[in-house]
Each structure stands twice: as structure tokens, then as C-alpha cells.
Enzyme design. Structure first.
Site, PDB file in Angstrom:
ATOM      1  N   TYR A  10      -2.581  -3.699   4.601  1.00 17.19           N
ATOM      2  CA  TYR A  10      -3.053  -4.563   3.449  1.00 17.19           C
ATOM      3  C   TYR A  10      -2.956  -3.857   1.944  1.00 17.19           C
ATOM      4  O   TYR A  10      -2.686  -4.438   1.169  1.00 17.19           O
ATOM      5  CB  TYR A  10      -4.826  -4.576   3.792  1.00 17.19           C
ATOM      6  N   LYS A  65      -1.030  -4.959  -1.173  1.00 16.71           N
ATOM      7  CA  LYS A  65      -1.864  -5.244  -2.594  1.00 16.71           C
ATOM      8  C   LYS A  65      -1.338  -4.512  -3.478  1.00 16.71           C
ATOM      9  O   LYS A  65      -1.381  -5.270  -4.801  1.00 16.71           O
ATOM     10  CB  LYS A  65      -3.272  -5.263  -2.062  1.00 16.71           C
TER      11      LYS A  65
END
Length: 297
Positions: free
Chosen positions: A165, A169
Site C-alpha cells: 500500500y 501511495k
């Protein structure tokens, strides 16, 4: 000053719940026509359902707005192309894209499969790229566009169990920085939001007493500002629970050494000085680092 979106056409991905739903509803309240995209899957990306997106569309229509639903994946290029084509056929333009769709596959890196790493990057990073590519030429041709990426404090600063993640991001911040340069001459501004909100993505990460202060409505003001006509370009804005902050990627002034002193030992002995943050820079482009090394700044 009132920020309005009359006559604007917006696409919001992952808009069936949480932040995306809140963005879509407020854009509609302020006059925008909406494409509500949501795969309707679980938090980990499994399953599909068109219900979530359609429920939001029904809410928008009930308030007197215009909207249609799309229940396809942002990783499906054919679906995204069809969604964009339908919006253009219906309303003639596309002014706003909010890349909000995302999933979680949290595990420590030692226990994470490459498949789970790749899937999270595919949805967050490649999904945003696919959607952005689909609207890019339209926005450039009409000399107007506002695109919002979604980063995270995990991407900016790290978090245990979210290496996939976090990689996705922070990748979106790099994507924003280059796109903002490329789009500027055609009035296409690209920004990034780092939300802290109580959603399906955070429901088991933060304590209940914290979550109750972090409703999606506390992030909406920042997101809508970043897709408004007066939006900045290449800005990362954090928002949540009533707080608003800007995040920067900076460069220290560092040191320069002569050729005969270039060694790992020199870096080791100068490391504290290299990291000194006095008069640090906020580079406008990738060439600042090279210029600084050459002593041109």
C-alpha cells in the site's frame, strides 16, 4: 467566495462508500454531473456488485442532480474507456477525475505474497494511471482539467504491514508531480490528497473513539478545493478530523566535496551535515538535484 461546480462533469472512482461517496454527493450538491464508479467489492478487492454505485446515483438524482453508475474495475482498460466515452456522449466533456478507488491486502512483507503486492499496486497506482490516461486528451483539448490522486500517510511516512500500500501511495505522488508539469500549459492541474478518515479501509486500524471524530465529511473540503477552478497544481494536502496540512518532499543543501575526497568514508563523516535541514529546498523539478550537485544553486 463560494466554490461551485455548475456545468462541470466529474468522475469519482471508488464512490460507492466512504470518501468517494462523500466526494460525489458534495460535488453533486454544488452542481456537478457525476459518474459514480465502484466495483462493489470487499475491502480486499474480492467480489463485485453494481449496487453500491447505483445507490449513490439514486441519491444524487433524488436531490435533483445528474449521474450514472459504473460498476467496473479501474484496472480494466476497456471498462474505463467505455465509462469515459459514455460521460462524453452524455455531457460533452470531462472536467474532474478523483482517483479514489483502492483495496487493502495488509501483511508484513515477510508474510506477503508477490500476488498481493502486485494487486494493490495494480488497483491504486495502475488504476489511477488507466483512469487518468482515459481523460487526459479530453482535458488537454478543452484546456481544462482537475485530477486528484489519493496518497496516504503510509505512503508518505510508512506503516507496519503495508509495504504494498505504501509503495503504491507514494508512487501516486511521483505520478502527480510529473503529470502536473505536463498538464500545466493546458490548464490541467494534478493534486494529491492524503486523507485520514473513518472508512472501511481504517475501521480496524484506529480506535473507535478516534474514528468517530474522523468522518468522511472532514476530508471533503480539501478534496473539493483541490479539484476546483482555483485549485493549485502539484500539491499534496493532508486532511482529516478538522486538521489540514501540506506534505512536501524536500532536498537538503547537503555538501559538495572535491573529486579526490569522494569516498564512502567522506559520506559517513559528513552524514550529519548532509542531513542538515537549514534552508532546505522544495525542488520544482528533477533537475534541481543535479544542479545542486554541480554547485549551480
Amino acid at each position: 467566495m463560494t466554490i461551485g461546480f455548475e456545468g462541470r462533469v466529474a468522475i469519482v472512482t471508488g464512490a460507492g462508500n466512504g470518501l468517494g461517496r462523500a466526494y460525489a454527493l458534495e460535488l453533486a450538491r454544488r452542481g456537478a454531473k457525476l459518474v459514480v464508479n465502484d466495483l462493489g467489492g470487499a475491502r480486499d478487492g474480492t467480489g463485485t456488485s453494481g449496487t453500491a454505485a447505483q445507490v449513490v446515483v439514486d441519491e444524487i438524482i433524488a436531490m435533483g442532480g445528474e449521474a450514472f453508475a459504473n460498476a467496473g474495475s479501474v484496472t480494466d482498460e476497456n471498462n474505463v474507456a467505455a465509462m469515459v466515452a459514455e460521460a462524453k456522449a452524455k455531457w460533452g466533456r470531462i472536467d474532474i477525475l478523483i482517483n479514489n478507488a483502492g483495496i487493502l491486502r495488509d501483511k508484513s512483507f515477510a508474510k506477503m505474497s508477490i500476488a498481493d503486492f502486485r494487486l494493490v499496486l495494480d488497483v491504486h497506482l495502475m488504476g489511477s494511471a488507466i483512469c487518468t490516461k482515459a481523460v487526459w486528451d479530453t482535458m488537454r483539448e478543452q484546456n481544462y482539467g482537475r485530477i486528484l490522486m489519493t496518497t496516504s500517510s503510509t505512503g508518505l511516512y510508512g506503516n507496519f504491514g503495508q509495504s504494498n500500500y505504501g509503495a503504491a501511495k507514494l508512487g501516486l505522488v511521483g505520478f502527480m508531480n510529473s503529470l502536473g508539469i505536463e498538464g500545466a500549459k493546458n490548464n490541467v492541474h494534478v493534486n494529491t490528497i492524503a486523507p485520514a478518515a473513518a472508512t472501511r479501509m481504517t475501521e480496524d486500524i484506529l480506535p473507535a473513539e478516534v474514528l468517530e471524530k474522523m468522518g468522511s465529511e472532514t476530508v471533503v473540503p480539501a478534496a473539493l478545493f483541490l479539484v476546483s477552478e482555483g485549485a493549485p497544481n502539484r500539491t499534496t494536502l493532508a486532511a482529516g478530523a478538522g486538521g489540514f496540512q501540506r506534505a512536501y518532499i524536500t532536498l537538503t543543501r547537503g555538501v559538495r566535496v572535491d573529486a579526490d575526497a569522494m569516498s564512502p568514508e567522506t559520506v559517513a563523516t559528513q552524514f550529519e551535515k548532509i542531513g542538515g535541514r537549514e534552508n532546505e529546498l522544495l525542488p520544482e523539478n528533477a533537475f534541481v538535484q543535479s544542479a545542486l550537485g554541480l554547485g549551480k544553486l
